[in-house]
Design a protein around this motif. Sequence first.
Motif, PDB file in Angstrom:
ATOM      1  N   ARG A   1      -6.182   3.610   0.409  1.00 27.95           N
ATOM      2  CA  ARG A   1      -5.334   3.858   1.578  1.00 27.95           C
ATOM      3  C   ARG A   1      -5.049   2.546   2.319  1.00 27.95           C
ATOM      4  NH1 ARG A   1      -5.904   5.190   7.033  1.00 27.95           N
ATOM      5  NH2 ARG A   1      -4.343   6.689   7.786  1.00 27.95           N
TER       6      ARG A   1
ATOM      7  N   ARG B   1       1.041   8.709   2.568  1.00 28.34           N
ATOM      8  CA  ARG B   1       0.569  10.094   2.437  1.00 28.34           C
ATOM      9  C   ARG B   1       0.940  10.677   1.081  1.00 28.34           C
ATOM     10  NH1 ARG B   1       2.231  10.310   7.947  1.00 28.34           N
ATOM     11  NH2 ARG B   1       4.264  11.168   7.329  1.00 28.34           N
ATOM     12  N   SER B   2       2.155  10.386   0.636  1.00 29.29           N
ATOM     13  CA  SER B   2       2.612  10.902  -0.657  1.00 29.29           C
ATOM     14  C   SER B   2       1.783  10.333  -1.805  1.00 29.29           C
ATOM     15  CB  SER B   2       4.088  10.557  -0.855  1.00 29.29           C
ATOM     16  OG  SER B   2       4.533  10.948  -2.128  1.00 29.29           O
TER      17      SER B   2
ATOM     18  N   LYS C   1      -4.457  17.857   4.168  1.00 30.02           N
ATOM     19  CA  LYS C   1      -3.511  17.825   5.277  1.00 30.02           C
ATOM     20  C   LYS C   1      -4.248  17.871   6.611  1.00 30.02           C
ATOM     21  CE  LYS C   1       0.378  19.918   2.824  1.00 30.02           C
ATOM     22  NZ  LYS C   1       1.290  21.076   2.718  1.00 30.02           N
TER      23      LYS C   1
ATOM     24  N   ASP D   1       4.075   5.061   6.424  1.00 29.82           N
ATOM     25  CA  ASP D   1       3.079   6.135   6.515  1.00 29.82           C
ATOM     26  C   ASP D   1       3.420   7.312   5.611  1.00 29.82           C
ATOM     27  OD1 ASP D   1       1.665   4.652   8.309  1.00 29.82           O
ATOM     28  OD2 ASP D   1       2.384   5.724  10.087  1.00 29.82           O
ATOM     29  N   SER D   2       4.692   7.674   5.536  1.00 32.65           N
ATOM     30  CA  SER D   2       5.078   8.817   4.705  1.00 32.65           C
ATOM     31  C   SER D   2       4.816   8.536   3.228  1.00 32.65           C
ATOM     32  CB  SER D   2       6.557   9.156   4.923  1.00 32.65           C
ATOM     33  OG  SER D   2       7.381   8.047   4.580  1.00 32.65           O
TER      34      SER D   2
ATOM     35  N   ARG E   1      -1.715  11.801  -1.883  1.00 34.79           N
ATOM     36  CA  ARG E   1      -1.708  13.140  -2.485  1.00 34.79           C
ATOM     37  C   ARG E   1      -1.640  13.044  -4.006  1.00 34.79           C
ATOM     38  NH1 ARG E   1       1.323  14.677   2.154  1.00 34.79           N
ATOM     39  NH2 ARG E   1       3.308  14.253   1.121  1.00 34.79           N
TER      40      ARG E   1
END
Length: 585
Positions: free
Chosen positions: A69, A82-83, A137, A78-79, A86
């Motif tokens: 991370r 996160r993707s 999440k 940030d998006s 995941r």
Amino acid sequence: MPARRVFAWEPEEQWTSSEEREKKIEELSRELDESMDSNSGKGCLKAYLVKNEVWHIADIDYELRVDYRKYLKSTYSDSVVRSYLRGMDKAKLYAIRKHANTLKGKQEIAKNTDLIHELLFLPYHPNPAIAERYDCKVAIDKLVWDFRVNGSELCKRQLLEIIEDVVLRDIMLRECTMRLNGLKVVYQFCMQEHIEDLRYITQVQADKLEKYADTAYAKELAERELRECQKYLFCHAKNILWDSTVWYLERLHLEQYRVNPSNPVKKFSFMGIEKRENREILQEYMKYCLGVTHLAMSGIQAEFYRILAFVMWMEKETAMELKLASEIEIKKYFQIIELKEASYFNDIVIAIYQLYEYLQTKEIIDRIPFRYEYYLKKEIHCHNNRSVEMEIYERILRELKNFPEIPRLILLHSMLIGLRISEVCTLKGDAYSWQGRDAWIQVYQMKMRTYKRVPIPDVLYKIMKRYLEKYHIGSEDYVFQNKRGGAYQYGSFKWQMKELFNKRQDIFKGYDFKSHDFRHTIATLLYDDEVPLQSIRDYLGHDYEEMTQQYVDFMPKKISAANQEFFKKGENSLASGIKKCKRGK
């Protein structure tokens, strides 16, 4: 010669290492292709894993995820971070599922012994059913459990088992997260306070739990989860743990006639007793009450609380063991509770006496330290008028249509036929019948352990038959059910009624709802209509007429009025037998 060997050998090793590295990269690429989509950061994850020489996605752990991370945040938004995270989690879950299908994986899931020494991240749990419950999440810190801290291994194992049980339950994700939040506080408390075994926590220890909750809500969650931990461990133990500080009675499978389904006794807590010797004595006595006496659970619970209060007072005021107490200490306790009502005071005296009688029988003490007869008070029964005034009674009947259906029908039974609420809540579908020209109801009386059959108004019979058909209630089903299909809880009914009457103070101004008052009302109305007292006794299901007399609220007034009417007549006057005569004759 050695120099040439070294020179000849080193390039060969470098070539072999490079070849193996390419094979490892190729194997890693294959695993990533199988487990990830092309748009989930597969190339980025591959580059990161190769750089850190992680050659299998099964080797991904939480600490690597944290570092990945940081690696992503230095380059991407940030998006995207996160993707891509995941994507990493998806690859790890694929490896978990694949490993779980192997014999070794199944054995590891069954044992889980190593987890209590590791940093556990729930989405990376070796059991895929647990790992796939969360998709990260929620806040990550809620899913991380550091079992590497110093603490009791037994306590860690207990908490890990409970955590796994919570995650695997068929409950909403929000409720699951709330429970994990509470368990987090419990875990911190156990490690910091050096709790060895959750089954033996005392109240003094439990009171320290609030130090580890930063808000009142967190404290509430933690206290609830501590109780749930104790319940889980007691109910799921291979054998009944009689030395646990809390007993949950659902584990004991008691006879049905001893348990009131509408108001069941759920547990006995010994947490308030600090001295192990005193706790063991009371636990042995309660085992005797549960296993030998066959008393109703409500009666055993009442006796338990009376003795528990005495034991806790002994520990606080005298620091003395129960078996060493003399009449001096016991008498002092009786003096403290002297102002209590005579019947309640006598119940306490007898309960304490029976405890010591048991200790004498078990040869724990040589003799009982006091004579209970010396302390018993004389009981004078005072009649309390509890009948509902007819104006209020009629007002309630008019307003019933505005009440929720189940509380309305339960109250209607009490108002029309004077049943106890616990009896109404435990009615079965076959309770209502029609014989000849009359409607009847069959009721099981918990106190008497027997059935009674009494007539009911035709209108109540018709209402209930329609209700049974509407909800397809079978002959063995409870008429009024809770969410799980069991008997409707007396506590729920009482709370709902209090709320309903409080909201309608404009109509029921000053009225204090008490469901038992309607039994007094029915008894009084029957007696006022010249129904014999013995018939009323049978109708209410009492053993003795003295008890029924306490329910007939107009009886003292009626007897007084009858006396006055009788003595108004000259021939019945007490002075009618007195004759005038001269002194000495």
